[in-house]
Scaffold this active site. Sequence first.
Site, PDB file in Angstrom:
ATOM      1  CE  LYS A 166      -4.129  -1.910   2.054  1.00 32.81           C
ATOM      2  NZ  LYS A 166      -3.694  -3.425   2.135  1.00 32.81           N
ATOM      3  CD  GLU A 250      -5.385   5.618   3.026  1.00 35.63           C
ATOM      4  OE1 GLU A 250      -4.329   5.809   2.489  1.00 35.63           O
ATOM      5  OE2 GLU A 250      -6.188   5.200   2.883  1.00 35.63           O
ATOM      6  CG  ASN A 285     -12.475  -1.051   7.472  1.00 32.33           C
ATOM      7  OD1 ASN A 285     -13.048  -0.130   7.007  1.00 32.33           O
ATOM      8  ND2 ASN A 285     -11.568  -0.994   8.696  1.00 32.33           N
ATOM      9  CD  GLU A 338      -6.596  -2.221  -0.112  1.00 36.51           C
ATOM     10  OE1 GLU A 338      -5.487  -2.221   0.358  1.00 36.51           O
ATOM     11  OE2 GLU A 338      -7.674  -2.738   0.145  1.00 36.51           O
ATOM     12  CG  ASN A 340      -6.986  -5.800  -3.322  1.00 34.28           C
ATOM     13  OD1 ASN A 340      -6.608  -5.985  -1.961  1.00 34.28           O
ATOM     14  ND2 ASN A 340      -8.201  -5.166  -3.217  1.00 34.28           N
ATOM     15  NE  ARG A 342      -6.293 -10.115  -2.311  1.00 38.14           N
ATOM     16  CZ  ARG A 342      -7.340  -9.825  -2.227  1.00 38.14           C
ATOM     17  NH1 ARG A 342      -8.210 -10.292  -2.922  1.00 38.14           N
ATOM     18  NH2 ARG A 342      -7.545  -8.808  -1.158  1.00 38.14           N
ATOM     19  CG  PHE A 398     -23.545  -4.440  11.928  1.00 38.42           C
ATOM     20  CD1 PHE A 398     -24.909  -4.525  11.736  1.00 38.42           C
ATOM     21  CD2 PHE A 398     -22.866  -3.563  12.561  1.00 38.42           C
ATOM     22  CE1 PHE A 398     -25.416  -3.392  12.004  1.00 38.42           C
ATOM     23  CE2 PHE A 398     -23.435  -2.455  12.732  1.00 38.42           C
ATOM     24  CZ  PHE A 398     -24.944  -2.258  12.504  1.00 38.42           C
TER      25      PHE A 398
END
Length: 747
Positions: A166, A250, A285, A338, A340, A342, A398
């Site tokens: 990242k 950030e 997240n 970001e 990924n 993959r 949740f």
Amino acid sequence: MRLLSASRTHWLPRLGRIYTHQSSPASFPSFHSARLFSLYFNDHYDKKEPLFDKVLIANRGEIACRIIKTCKTLGIKTVAVHSDVDSNAMHVRMADQAILIGTAQTADSYLRWERIIDACRKTGAQAVHPGYGFLSENTEFAAHLEKEKIAFVGPNSFAINALGDKIHSKELAVKARVNTIPGFKGEVKDADHCVQLAKEIGYPVMIKASAGGGGKGMRIATNDHEARDGYRLSQQEAKSSFADDRMLIEKYIEEPRHIEVQLIGDKHGNAIYLNERECSIQRRNQKVIEEAPSPFVDPELRKRMGEQAVALAKAVGYDSAGTIEFLVDKHKNFYFLEMNTRLQVEHPITESITGVDIVYHMLRSARGYPLRFTQNDIKIHGWSFEARVYAEDPFKAFGLPSVGRLKVYREPQNKSIGEVPQDGYIRCDTGITEGSEISLFYDPMICKLITVGKDRQHALDLLADSLDEYVIRGVTHNIPLLRDIVTEDRFVRGDINTAYLPTVYPNGFRGKQLEAKEKQILAIVAGCLYVTDKLRDRKFLNSTQGSKHSSRERVYNLNIRVGETSEPVSVQYNKAAKTFKARIQDTELEISDSINLADPVIRVTVNGQQRVLQLISRNAVGKIELQYLGSVFPLHVYQEDVHKYLHWMPAKKVADTSRQVLAPMPGLVKSIAVSVGDMVSEGMEVCVIEAMKMQNGLTAAVTGKVKKVNFKPGETVGDQDVIIEIEDVATKQTAAESEKQNKQARR
């Protein structure tokens, strides 16, 4: 097919032994058929185009099964690797060969790249597909495969290193003129440094692992205390999940949409984007429901985001499937989050609207072939949703993980499907079957339920219907939350962002809140179930007497309790018409007799409208549990002459657990911060437990003295186990003083 033993003592001495077996798509409920699987895509598989003879899948669960399906379609033999507890898993049985690589701990199995390379040597696998997670973004693994001349079905190690990190990827994004979020452009040194940077950037901030993904190693902080704790917990998660504890920080963009762009590239400098996915419904997240395309993105925004994503990919020679994630504010400003490097969990919904088999094109790119299409070839056909069905309790934050064995498991099925599924279809990507065990060692995913419709509402209706018919017994699951979301007004309108869950459910999820009419339907179906049971009890096989009694059209006067309210309900069965007549309050209803007490799914027609419920449990004294609109409701059916005695029954006392620190889920105790005799204050963190690679700090609910610590670090706990007991010092002192006064008085 040879089923492989799950015994640790049997398997541990046989590390690396190869098992070869035959498997058939028909052996696996989720495979459907080869024809149906091919209908998911518009791709024309060129089976004459040389790819690989044998591919090893360095993963487990649903993604391993998903990759095997495409390989089978192409005639490629597959090798599964597995830990000892996964020895009888679906991906092991689906593959042509299977090889044990270690114990249940991922650090001793799925993260041991040298054992996977050794498995390639032993089986003759020419390529490795890493799936997602585990070693999928491990540059060392990819580099060693290149040295061994084994193809890595993913991007080259340079691209993984450049974009998978990242910190580095953000620097590259700036150079490629991709919009980025304000923040520190280096590695956070420690907790104090984290607090200092957070103050400079301005709260709220996002603390996250440099090598992270899947929501692990990420925390939002709104003050110094949260920044310090968030850094510590995120770093521990990162080390456990990715063997890399570097952290970055950030600015946190409040209430953004999380929108990602799917890419595919080749080794010839070509790269295109396969439109976008909306992934804004998240908790901690981690994504819960995704859709493609996004209801917020217009063609102009799609083009700008896609072109920036492709520019970043081309800057590092990206040559496989990958995803660039953006945060988008309400003004349609977007920021690089970001990349990924993959295959993503949610890739099926992109496949559904484009007709592109992403796994197939990853294999082609790894073999060195150029892309078969250009950007102009990529269109949007229909709409697709993916609901992540997890073994977790949605009533706790949740969704906190649950473990257990799937005693009953039945996926929703496509009712009918022709050569072209224009009326929409259901796709279930899973790695489990009935009897499978969800353990605390791995991700608690049960299935990715994908629906595809001609438009958004059509796909959404299919999803709601599919969730109603999804039968899962043996583990707690999140279908109640998923079912409620897909019919909630804001979600149906597409008015969503990453703060959706805490905004719509500010006090946490409490289950479906039934309206008066829905309560009536629930009550009368319970009444019909009760009458069906009574009528069945009066039947005797090969007995004329039994059939005479069962033909009487008796009126059953009942009182049915739904929650805290009771309703008088009368039910009469009409044998000739095969219907029930029910009266509740001033409403008369006709219910079709389609109830089968042996089938957990109840499909009835109430006044001409179909309703789908599930029978969870029932007993001989009228207690019935029904799943309706996703949530489970306890009901009690009393005959009228019994109901009048209820007020004599004493109320059950609720135990006070405020002085106990309870495990909210099964997990592993990572640390205990207190000892017997220590004073603790309300809100103080007293221990940390880990489940499915997520770290959770537990706090004291009251101020007092630690009376007992029941577990040590490294031990496992079950759901609701008492980890720490706390006594009220003030109460204890008062009791001691009272006893002292009594003694003095007696003297």
